[in-house]
Structures are given as C-alpha cells and as structure tokens.
Design an enzyme around this catalytic site. Structure first.
Site, mmCIF file in Angstrom:
data_model
loop_
_atom_site.group_PDB
_atom_site.id
_atom_site.type_symbol
_atom_site.label_atom_id
_atom_site.label_comp_id
_atom_site.label_asym_id
_atom_site.label_seq_id
_atom_site.Cartn_x
_atom_site.Cartn_y
_atom_site.Cartn_z
ATOM 1 C CB SER A 158 2.288 -3.288 5.551
ATOM 2 O OG SER A 158 1.143 -2.918 6.259
ATOM 3 C CG HIS A 169 -0.282 -0.037 2.534
ATOM 4 N ND1 HIS A 169 0.470 1.005 3.063
ATOM 5 C CD2 HIS A 169 -0.230 -1.017 3.470
ATOM 6 C CE1 HIS A 169 0.939 0.667 4.245
ATOM 7 N NE2 HIS A 169 0.536 -0.564 4.523
ATOM 8 C CG ASP A 179 1.604 -19.741 13.754
ATOM 9 O OD1 ASP A 179 1.973 -19.826 14.935
ATOM 10 O OD2 ASP A 179 2.261 -20.166 12.790
#
Length: 330
Positions: free
Chosen positions: A292, A155, A277
């Site tokens: 990210s 992004h 997890d």
C-alpha cells in the site's frame, strides 16, 4: 462521472466551463521505500479482556460493560496517553486507597466506569488488554519538496480487529527493512515481513481515507523528481509501480491497467490493474500487504499508488489517483 453525449454542441460547452482536474499537479520526489508507521492514540485503547479473581470470585471486566475498542482517556482526573502513564496512575490511586474511575471514549461519547482490580504481593491486574498505538508496514508514495510534506499508504491506517471509531492522527514514520515475503493466495493476501528501523523519516499529522501524511526530515537531494499526472492523463495499458521486496532495494513491478473510473471527486479504487511482472509474481504471487502506497508510474509521470488487493484474484489490485492524495494533503 462521465458526461452523457447528448450532442456535440453540449459537449463543447461543458468542456469549456469544467475546471481542470490538474489543479493539484506537482513536482515531487518519487517514493517506493518501505516504511514503518507508528501511530499514537490520544489515550489507551482496550483491545480485550481476561478473567481475574476478586475476593475469590472470577471476574471479567466485560461483565461491567468494558468493550474492545474503548479508549481510556483519564484515571480519575488524570489524563493518560500511554500504557506506562495508565499503570503509574492506577498504582498511585491504589496506594492512596482511592476508588478508581476510568473515563472512556466510545463512539465519540464519554462515559465513566469503575475499575476493579486484583491485588497480590504489591502487584495488581485489571483484566484489561490495552495498547497505546498502532504499528504497521507500508510504502512511501512521494515527498513534496515545495511543502516538505510526504504522502504514503493511500488509505487510512486503523485496527480492523477493533470496533472503535477512534482515528489516530499523529505519529512517526521510520525506515524499514524487508526480511521476508509471505506470498498471496486467493482468499488470503500475503504480506511483507519487515523490521521497523530507528531512523525517523518524519512526523505524521494526518491519517485519513486517502493516506498517511506528515512533515519529513532531511532527505537526499539526489532523489528522483517526477511530475504528477491529472486523472485525464491516465489511460489503460502498461504502467509499473515501485516497492521493496528485499531489504531496502526498490523493485520495479510491471502492471497492466485494465479499468479506470473517471472520478470527479475524491474516491478510492479509481485504478484497476493486474500484475504482469513474472519475476515479482514468482516472489509474491500477487498484491501483498505492505505494498500500500507503492507509487504507480505511467509515461514518466506519477499517476497514483497501490491501495487494495482483490481478495478473490490476488493478481489484481486497485489504486488511488495521485490527484486525490495531493488534494487531501493539507
């Protein structure tokens, strides 16, 4: 978007004339490393104002219309792109007893304003808080050996605290060392606490809605090569992503893909997933800032990267299809 099933014949015809979404498939070097990102403004950004005294009167630049997010591009006729150059240029104009005019960029339009300042004992203050770049921590998604390009973050990187629409396109990527994890809570995403290192990985040439892109320097030829998957190949179910939670060590995080948007053009949040997890959850309690760009792998192929957290359910996150990252890597 998905096609509405009008008839078997129509579906057959449409499938024959549709171009394949796999046109961006590539063999890439898998990422997952923590990176430090430094972006440089083509100017100096105003991030706030403070009170100074001029002729024994309190003065704040905001009263003259200076706004957080304004980009200073010139001092009189001198172009400035760093804080040091801004201060040197202002100081020289003060020494010459010249009036000072700043050229600002706001909403992609130029405007000029007088700069007032407080001077005392050879020192001056302007009442402006400024910065000449952005720094942050993210994750490398891939290196493309065919082009020597890299893609990261998934992004755009911007300062959400500022009202500026200035997009920073150029900068550098460095190695990064993760020192600590601040876990997420619903309503308050956590973060990786990391140091930006001195080893430059590459130079950034673009910062857009689908990631940070650049040209990388030399990397080890022992890195893992992986094929990328088309949107059509991605399915709900088990997958995992790679990220760094301690030092430089890559951690594999198991996830369950719960929803897929079959997008026909670049768009964010195509992949919805949940972390399953338990070991990772014990450390992070969900998606955290700094993840990210973490590459998502399914059935041995790179399918996308982590981009966003669901702030109301931090165990859930969103990903960008790798097709869109590759398409926007110009």
């Amino acid at each position: 978007m998905l096609f509405k099933k009008l008839s078997i014949t129509l579906i057959t015809v449409v499938s024959l004339i549709l171009p394949s979404l796999n046109v961006f498939a590539a063999e890439v070097i898998l990422g997952g490393q923590s990176i430090g990102i430094e972006l440089d403004y083509d100017g100096v950004m105003i991030t706030g104002t403070y009170d100074i005294s001029i002729d024994n009167q309190k003065y704040n630049p905001s009263t003259d219309g200076y706004l957080s997010g304004d980009l200073i591009t010139k001092v009189n006729d001198i172009h400035v792109d760093s804080i040091s150059l801004l201060m040197d240029s202002v100081e020289k104009e003060i020494e010459k007893k010249h009036p000072i005019t700043l050229t600002l960029l706001r909403n992609q339009k130029e405007l000029t304003k007088e700069l007032k300042y407080q001077e005392s004992n050879g020192q001056f203050t302007t009442g402006l808080y400024v910065q000449d770049g952005l720094t942050g921590i993210g994750t490398m998604t891939y290196f493309n050996p065919a082009t020597k390009h890299f893609g990261a973050l998934g992004h755009m990187m911007c300062d959400v605290s500022l009202s500026s629409d200035a997009v920073v396109k150029k900068g550098s990527v460095y190695n990064s060392y993760v020192k600590k994890i601040n876990p997420s809570q619903n309503g308050k995403p956590g973060e990786k606490v990391a140091d930006i290192g001195s080893i430059q990985i590459g130079t950034i040439y673009d910062n857009n809605n689908y990631g940070i892109y650049g040209k990388y320097d030399e990397i080890s030829d022992k890195q893992e090569i992986i094929s990328t998957a088309s949107i059509d190949e991605v399915k709900e179910g088990n997958a995992y992503f790679l990220t760094v939670l301690d030092g430089h060590t890559l951690t594999k995080c198991s996830i369950q893909i719960t929803h897929l948007k079959k997008q026909s053009k670049p768009s964010i949040k195509g992949i919805t997933f949940e972390i399953t997890d338990k070991r990772v959850l014990s450390l992070t309690n969900g998606i955290i800032q700094g993840m990210s760009g973490s590459p998502i792998i399914q059935d041995g192929k790179l399918i996308g990267c982590v981009t966003h957290v669901d702030i109301n359910n931090v165990h859930q996150g969103y990903g960008l299809y790798i097709d869109w990252m590759l398409e926007n890597d110009k």
